[in-house]
Scaffold this motif. Structure first.
Motif, PDB file in Angstrom:
ATOM      1  N   ILE A  16      91.469 -23.819  54.926  1.00  0.00           N
ATOM      2  CA  ILE A  16      91.905 -25.185  55.165  1.00  0.00           C
ATOM      3  C   ILE A  16      92.173 -26.120  54.099  1.00  0.00           C
ATOM      4  O   ILE A  16      93.024 -26.682  53.928  1.00  0.00           O
ATOM      5  N   ALA A  17      91.011 -25.936  53.037  1.00  0.00           N
ATOM      6  CA  ALA A  17      91.325 -26.725  51.892  1.00  0.00           C
ATOM      7  C   ALA A  17      92.545 -26.320  51.044  1.00  0.00           C
ATOM      8  O   ALA A  17      92.927 -27.032  50.578  1.00  0.00           O
ATOM      9  N   ILE A  18      92.530 -24.818  50.995  1.00  0.00           N
ATOM     10  CA  ILE A  18      93.777 -24.518  50.088  1.00  0.00           C
ATOM     11  C   ILE A  18      95.280 -24.651  50.798  1.00  0.00           C
ATOM     12  O   ILE A  18      95.958 -25.348  50.087  1.00  0.00           O
ATOM     13  N   GLY A  19      95.042 -24.887  52.124  1.00  0.00           N
ATOM     14  CA  GLY A  19      96.289 -25.082  52.826  1.00  0.00           C
ATOM     15  C   GLY A  19      96.545 -26.828  52.509  1.00  0.00           C
ATOM     16  O   GLY A  19      97.584 -27.210  52.312  1.00  0.00           O
ATOM     17  N   ILE A  20      95.552 -27.810  52.421  1.00  0.00           N
ATOM     18  CA  ILE A  20      95.807 -29.083  52.173  1.00  0.00           C
ATOM     19  C   ILE A  20      96.285 -29.343  50.684  1.00  0.00           C
ATOM     20  O   ILE A  20      97.219 -29.873  50.604  1.00  0.00           O
ATOM     21  N   LEU A  21      95.833 -28.490  49.704  1.00  0.00           N
ATOM     22  CA  LEU A  21      96.098 -28.400  48.311  1.00  0.00           C
ATOM     23  C   LEU A  21      97.720 -28.264  48.330  1.00  0.00           C
ATOM     24  O   LEU A  21      98.370 -28.826  47.788  1.00  0.00           O
ATOM     25  N   ILE A  22      98.103 -27.061  49.218  1.00  0.00           N
ATOM     26  CA  ILE A  22      99.628 -26.788  49.196  1.00  0.00           C
ATOM     27  C   ILE A  22     100.398 -27.571  49.588  1.00  0.00           C
ATOM     28  O   ILE A  22     101.266 -28.150  49.021  1.00  0.00           O
ATOM     29  N   ALA A  23     100.061 -28.322  50.689  1.00  0.00           N
ATOM     30  CA  ALA A  23     100.686 -29.238  51.283  1.00  0.00           C
ATOM     31  C   ALA A  23     100.844 -30.807  50.556  1.00  0.00           C
ATOM     32  O   ALA A  23     102.014 -31.274  50.375  1.00  0.00           O
ATOM     33  N   VAL A  24      99.710 -30.978  49.693  1.00  0.00           N
ATOM     34  CA  VAL A  24      99.795 -32.175  48.763  1.00  0.00           C
ATOM     35  C   VAL A  24     100.644 -32.075  47.707  1.00  0.00           C
ATOM     36  O   VAL A  24     101.600 -32.714  47.315  1.00  0.00           O
ATOM     37  N   ASN A  25     100.801 -30.672  47.396  1.00  0.00           N
ATOM     38  CA  ASN A  25     101.600 -30.344  46.230  1.00  0.00           C
ATOM     39  C   ASN A  25     103.259 -30.385  46.381  1.00  0.00           C
ATOM     40  O   ASN A  25     104.136 -30.903  45.839  1.00  0.00           O
ATOM     41  N   ILE A  26     103.456 -29.738  47.705  1.00  0.00           N
ATOM     42  CA  ILE A  26     104.960 -29.735  48.011  1.00  0.00           C
ATOM     43  C   ILE A  26     105.350 -31.002  48.260  1.00  0.00           C
ATOM     44  O   ILE A  26     106.379 -31.505  48.107  1.00  0.00           O
ATOM     45  N   ILE A  27     104.453 -32.138  48.721  1.00  0.00           N
ATOM     46  CA  ILE A  27     104.826 -33.385  49.295  1.00  0.00           C
ATOM     47  C   ILE A  27     104.975 -34.142  48.036  1.00  0.00           C
ATOM     48  O   ILE A  27     106.090 -34.951  47.748  1.00  0.00           O
ATOM     49  N   SER A  28     104.188 -33.855  46.987  1.00  0.00           N
ATOM     50  CA  SER A  28     104.338 -34.677  45.827  1.00  0.00           C
ATOM     51  C   SER A  28     105.284 -34.339  45.072  1.00  0.00           C
ATOM     52  O   SER A  28     106.009 -35.167  43.940  1.00  0.00           O
ATOM     53  N   SER A  29     105.992 -33.106  44.991  1.00  0.00           N
ATOM     54  CA  SER A  29     107.025 -32.722  44.220  1.00  0.00           C
ATOM     55  C   SER A  29     108.202 -33.148  44.691  1.00  0.00           C
ATOM     56  O   SER A  29     109.138 -33.197  44.065  1.00  0.00           O
ATOM     57  N   THR A  30     108.153 -33.692  46.100  1.00  0.00           N
ATOM     58  CA  THR A  30     109.555 -34.330  46.646  1.00  0.00           C
ATOM     59  C   THR A  30     109.459 -36.110  46.757  1.00  0.00           C
ATOM     60  O   THR A  30     110.553 -36.593  46.644  1.00  0.00           O
ATOM     61  N   VAL A  31     108.100 -36.473  46.954  1.00  0.00           N
ATOM     62  CA  VAL A  31     108.220 -37.933  47.057  1.00  0.00           C
ATOM     63  C   VAL A  31     107.003 -38.189  45.894  1.00  0.00           C
ATOM     64  O   VAL A  31     105.925 -37.999  46.058  1.00  0.00           O
ATOM     65  N   PHE A  32     107.689 -38.890  44.775  1.00  0.00           N
ATOM     66  CA  PHE A  32     106.588 -39.215  43.728  1.00  0.00           C
ATOM     67  C   PHE A  32     105.877 -40.510  44.006  1.00  0.00           C
ATOM     68  O   PHE A  32     106.339 -41.381  44.620  1.00  0.00           O
ATOM     69  N   THR A  33     104.512 -40.533  43.550  1.00  0.00           N
ATOM     70  CA  THR A  33     103.954 -41.822  43.667  1.00  0.00           C
ATOM     71  C   THR A  33     102.820 -41.657  42.486  1.00  0.00           C
ATOM     72  O   THR A  33     102.646 -40.810  42.079  1.00  0.00           O
ATOM     73  N   ARG A  34     102.271 -42.934  42.303  1.00  0.00           N
ATOM     74  CA  ARG A  34     101.606 -42.764  40.997  1.00  0.00           C
ATOM     75  C   ARG A  34     100.552 -43.930  41.029  1.00  0.00           C
ATOM     76  O   ARG A  34     100.854 -45.194  41.352  1.00  0.00           O
ATOM     77  N   ILE A  35      99.310 -43.777  40.286  1.00  0.00           N
ATOM     78  CA  ILE A  35      98.413 -44.782  40.320  1.00  0.00           C
ATOM     79  C   ILE A  35      98.375 -45.159  39.095  1.00  0.00           C
ATOM     80  O   ILE A  35      97.674 -44.425  38.445  1.00  0.00           O
ATOM     81  N   ASP A  36      98.783 -46.335  38.407  1.00  0.00           N
ATOM     82  CA  ASP A  36      98.577 -46.597  37.220  1.00  0.00           C
ATOM     83  C   ASP A  36      97.706 -47.609  36.726  1.00  0.00           C
ATOM     84  O   ASP A  36      97.566 -48.895  37.124  1.00  0.00           O
ATOM     85  N   LEU A  37      96.462 -47.105  35.977  1.00  0.00           N
ATOM     86  CA  LEU A  37      95.253 -47.788  35.846  1.00  0.00           C
ATOM     87  C   LEU A  37      95.364 -48.535  34.587  1.00  0.00           C
ATOM     88  O   LEU A  37      94.208 -48.936  34.128  1.00  0.00           O
ATOM     89  N   THR A  38      96.324 -48.163  33.792  1.00  0.00           N
ATOM     90  CA  THR A  38      96.628 -48.696  32.392  1.00  0.00           C
ATOM     91  C   THR A  38      96.771 -50.136  32.234  1.00  0.00           C
ATOM     92  O   THR A  38      97.229 -50.772  33.198  1.00  0.00           O
ATOM     93  N   LYS A  39      96.164 -50.916  31.068  1.00  0.00           N
ATOM     94  CA  LYS A  39      96.059 -52.360  31.453  1.00  0.00           C
ATOM     95  C   LYS A  39      97.478 -53.002  31.320  1.00  0.00           C
ATOM     96  O   LYS A  39      98.023 -54.018  31.938  1.00  0.00           O
ATOM     97  N   ASN A  40      98.299 -52.241  30.608  1.00  0.00           N
ATOM     98  CA  ASN A  40      99.761 -52.847  30.406  1.00  0.00           C
ATOM     99  C   ASN A  40     100.877 -52.294  31.308  1.00  0.00           C
ATOM    100  O   ASN A  40     101.993 -52.297  31.234  1.00  0.00           O
TER     101      ASN A  40
END
Length: 537
Positions: A16-40
């Motif tokens: 199940i864990a491997i399946g979740i990782l694969i799904a997250v990678n497939i989704i992230s390769s098509t829908v980008f998102t990012r958490i930017d913690l840098t000050k600027n």
């Protein structure tokens, strides 16, 4: 639960864990998102970048020539460049696409190297380690933008911190049909723009710099929207002041760098000499007063001198204030960490009262400041081995304003007066209509120093950035100034009071051992109590 069931359960969880990782990678390769913690927010596109790339009305191709397997600190740069270009592509409404190439200058890739060089992207030499030995290899790290038959190149990508500004500037240059003109006063001992290479380069991408020689009753051209008066050391003639005044009345914006005192290094004792630029009455009429003083600050830059044993050493020089109190409420300057000034004079904001304009500080020195008036002794020796009494006496004032911003409709200094005319041979008649007040709101920035941009003295990078942002602020390009702010340096260490230093020193000496001692006593007491309980039972 027996051993086999436990094993099956572990396998199911792993699958199940491997399946979740694969799904997250497939989704992230098509829908980008990012958490930017840098000050600027270094890794997040600014609204102005999204707006400019969204204004593309034709296809733009970005060719990135970036060699593989680069050594640190460039090994992650390729991925970062790809990420930021993906962001641009997302906000381009499908009009921007990019392609990556790997030129090496060897074998089949030789053609790619030639293509990169055709666009002005030259190889750089890098030292890499392969098979336990150092080698020098040629690497390509540039990109070219192709749009509407035109091209713009970033020949060398050095860091991600400057990349958004560089990319957005190039895109804006390609889609802009006419550059905004920035004029600057020539003559009267003004700063020589030809010696400001970094500043000229920083402005020339977006603006056309126009030298303006006032005289012969010629006005500042109407297509110039921002004018710079860069530290004139000689008297500006009255007829030239009139042309600047009428430029403001037509709604023009002005950057004033005013040097009131300059050092004279020709004598054994360095003294400051007053500058008579003939601008005081004009500025005071607008509500601007630059005082004839020099500000010293314990939070200051350094100068290099020879020690008694012959080695060069750096020592603090209070007449080089390092200003960290910058008005960051003005978005153009929000990302500036500090500005180092030299022989700066203070500005009296009270002069703007009753003028119907708004004024605000832009630069303010630290709470350990002082000023010299009348007689300006500038020798470094006066600050050597100062006693606490001397420090308290010389640096007992809080925050002098040394840079200010003004906005509003200004009144003409020449209202009700006969326009001063240039009578030298060859002068024509004054052809502009005399205006007694601004036709619309104007902006002015005043700095009590013109030497902070002297590139011969290698000013800090933040000084250059501050000046460029000031010009762009006046030219109504505040969006771009916010992006440039991302590339500024680390914040300087601010001056700390002697009381704070003493407290921190003894806190570090006493507190850690005291904590260990207290914990030890608590543990010892618990063990003693437990031993006592065991013996009693």
């Amino acid at each position: 639960m027996n051993k086999n069931e436990t094993k099956k359960q572990a396998i199911v969880i792993a699958v199940i864990a491997i399946g979740i990782l694969i799904a997250v990678n497939i989704i992230s390769s098509t829908v980008f998102t990012r958490i930017d913690l840098t000050k600027n927010k270094t890794y997040t596109l600014s609204p102005i970048s999204k707006q400019i790339v969204g204004n593309l009305d034709d296809k733009m191709v970005v060719k990135v020539f970036f060699s593989d397997n680069l050594p640190p600190p460039y090994n992650n740069l390729r991925t970062q460049v790809k990420d930021i270009l993906s962001d641009y592509r997302t906000y381009s409404n499908g009009n921007l696409n990019y392609e990556f190439y790997n030129p090496t200058g060897e074998g089949e890739n030789d053609e790619l190297s030639k293509e990169a060089q055709k666009y002005g992207i030259q190889p750089v030499q890098m030292q890499v380690t392969e098979k336990d030995k150092f080698e020098v290899k040629a690497a390509y790290m540039g990109m070219v933008f192709l749009y509407g038959g035109k091209q713009e190149t970033i020949p060398f990508i050095q860091s991600i911190g400057t990349l958004e500004y560089d990319i957005t500037t190039k895109i804006k240059t390609l889609i802009t049909t006419q550059k905004i003109k920035i004029g600057y006063l020539q003559g009267s001992g003004s700063v020589d723009m030809s010696k400001l290479q970094q500043i000229s380069k920083g402005l020339s991408d977006q603006y056309e710099l126009v030298p303006v020689t006032l005289g012969l009753n010629k006005a500042i051209p109407d297509d110039i929207k921002t004018f710079m008066v860069l530290g004139p050391l000689e008297a500006v003639p009255e007829n030239q002041k009139y042309m600047i005044d009428q430029f403001v009345m037509r709604g023009g914006n002005v950057l004033w760098l005013i040097q009131k005192v300059t050092p004279n290094f020709q004598q054994q004792i360095v003294l400051g000499e007053p500058v008579e630029n003939n601008l005081d009455d004009l500025l005071l009429n607008y509500g601007i007063k630059v005082n004839a003083d020099l500000i010293r600050d314990l939070q200051c830059g350094q100068v290099t001198v020879q020690s008694q044993i012959g080695f060069p050493i750096s020592v603090n020089y209070p007449y080089f204030p390092v200003v960290t109190n910058i008005n960051r409420n003005i978005a153009a300057f929000a990302g500036i960490q500090s500005v180092t000034l030299s022989f700066v004079s203070s500005i009296d904001l009270n002069a703007a009262q009753g003028k119907g304009i708004t004024s605000d500080y832009l630069l303010q020195t630290s709470d350990k400041s002082g000023k010299a008036e009348g007689f300006f002794l500038l020798n470094l020796e006066q600050f050597n081995n100062m006693t606490q009494k001397s420090v308290d006496s010389m640096f007992n004032q809080k925050g002098y304003v040394v840079g200010a911003a003004y906005t509003g409709r200004f009144k003409s200094f020449y209202a009700g007066k006969t326009p001063p005319s240039d009578t030298t041979t060859g002068s024509g008649a004054i052809t502009i209509e005399q205006l007694n007040e601004s036709q619309k709101d104007s902006k002015m920035i005043v700095i009590g120093d013109a030497d902070f941009i002297n590139e011969e003295q290698r000013p800090p990078k933040d000084n250059i950035t501050f000046f460029l942002n000031a010009v762009e602020y006046l030219a109504d390009d505040a969006g771009l100034t916010q992006i440039r702010g991302k590339e500024t340096s680390d914040p300087p260490i601010e001056e700390t009071s002697e009381g704070s230093k003493t407290f921190i020193k003894y806190f570090n000496i006493i507190f850690p051992p005291a904590i260990i001692l207290i914990i030890g006593l608590i543990v010892w007491q618990r063990r003693k109590s437990r031993k006592k309980d065991l013996m009693s039972s």
